[in-house]
Design a protein around this motif. Structure first.
Motif, PDB file in Angstrom:
ATOM      1  N   TYR A   1      72.461   5.804  30.727  1.00  0.00           N
ATOM      2  CA  TYR A   1      71.158   6.403  30.497  1.00  0.00           C
ATOM      3  C   TYR A   1      70.164   5.813  31.500  1.00  0.00           C
ATOM      4  O   TYR A   1      70.432   4.811  32.163  1.00  0.00           O
ATOM      5  N   ALA A   2      69.047   6.466  31.610  1.00  0.00           N
ATOM      6  CA  ALA A   2      67.963   6.021  32.482  1.00  0.00           C
ATOM      7  C   ALA A   2      66.750   5.691  31.640  1.00  0.00           C
ATOM      8  O   ALA A   2      66.499   6.310  30.600  1.00  0.00           O
TER       9      ALA A   2
ATOM     10  N   GLY B   1      61.750   4.604  37.682  1.00  0.00           N
ATOM     11  CA  GLY B   1      62.887   5.007  36.879  1.00  0.00           C
ATOM     12  C   GLY B   1      64.053   4.116  37.253  1.00  0.00           C
ATOM     13  O   GLY B   1      64.185   3.713  38.406  1.00  0.00           O
TER      14      GLY B   1
ATOM     15  N   ALA C   1      68.374   3.555  36.503  1.00  0.00           N
ATOM     16  CA  ALA C   1      69.647   3.915  35.897  1.00  0.00           C
ATOM     17  C   ALA C   1      70.275   2.641  35.371  1.00  0.00           C
ATOM     18  O   ALA C   1      70.577   1.731  36.146  1.00  0.00           O
TER      19      ALA C   1
ATOM     20  N   LEU D   1      71.960   9.664  31.495  1.00  0.00           N
ATOM     21  CA  LEU D   1      72.142   9.807  32.936  1.00  0.00           C
ATOM     22  C   LEU D   1      73.513   9.283  33.301  1.00  0.00           C
ATOM     23  O   LEU D   1      73.852   8.143  32.992  1.00  0.00           O
TER      24      LEU D   1
ATOM     25  N   GLU E   1      73.779   7.346  39.563  1.00  0.00           N
ATOM     26  CA  GLU E   1      72.633   6.573  40.006  1.00  0.00           C
ATOM     27  C   GLU E   1      71.405   7.464  40.146  1.00  0.00           C
ATOM     28  O   GLU E   1      71.496   8.690  40.143  1.00  0.00           O
ATOM     29  N   LEU E   2      70.265   6.830  40.274  1.00  0.00           N
ATOM     30  CA  LEU E   2      69.028   7.548  40.514  1.00  0.00           C
ATOM     31  C   LEU E   2      68.713   7.544  42.006  1.00  0.00           C
ATOM     32  O   LEU E   2      68.738   6.486  42.634  1.00  0.00           O
TER      33      LEU E   2
ATOM     34  N   TYR F   1      62.679  13.390  30.551  1.00  0.00           N
ATOM     35  CA  TYR F   1      63.041  12.404  29.547  1.00  0.00           C
ATOM     36  C   TYR F   1      62.853  12.989  28.150  1.00  0.00           C
ATOM     37  O   TYR F   1      61.824  13.605  27.859  1.00  0.00           O
TER      38      TYR F   1
END
Length: 127
Positions: free
Chosen positions: A32-33, A50, A52, A101, A104-105, A114
């Motif tokens: 999740y992020a 943000g 990850a 998530l 990666e972000l 969100y």
């Protein structure tokens, strides 16, 4: 059900620092992020960063680059946001948000991506 609880806000002197916490519950893993946002009085909500959780990859807003340290305590499912060099314009309600998530972000997700939000923690900067 995902729940988020922010803490650590309060009164900080201009130029000072604070560590904000976001404790998450309801996730079965680390996929999740977490996003941090803030909303100053009379202004629109602004994204701060943000991250990850699984990969610990973070994307920061330009306004906070070099002024924040993000850390994760996996045992407590808590994300810490250490912010420095506060100025009066940073007086705001600070919120964390979370969403599933996988990966990666490589960008900072907007608030609309969100699904879970905390109640917020107030930060007031005194001159």
């Amino acid at each position: 059900e995902v729940q988020l609880v922010e803490s650590g806000g309060g009164l900080v002197q201009a130029g000072g620092s604070l560590r904000l916490s976001c404790a998450a519950s309801g996730f079965s893993g680390d996929d999740y992020a977490i996003g941090w946002f803030r909303q100053a009085p009379g202004k629109e909500r602004e994204g701060v960063l943000g991250i990850a959780i699984e990969y610990e990859s973070a994307v920061y807003a330009e306004s906070v680059k070099g002024r924040v340290i993000i850390s994760i305590d996996r045992a407590k499912s808590t994300v810490y946001l250490q912010m420095t060099q506060f100025n009066k314009e940073n007086t705001a309600e600070y919120y964390c948000a979370a969403e599933i998530l996988r990966g990666e972000l490589d960008y900072m997700p907007p608030g609309s991506e969100y699904g879970a939000w905390g109640e917020g923690t107030q930060v007031t900067v005194a001159s």
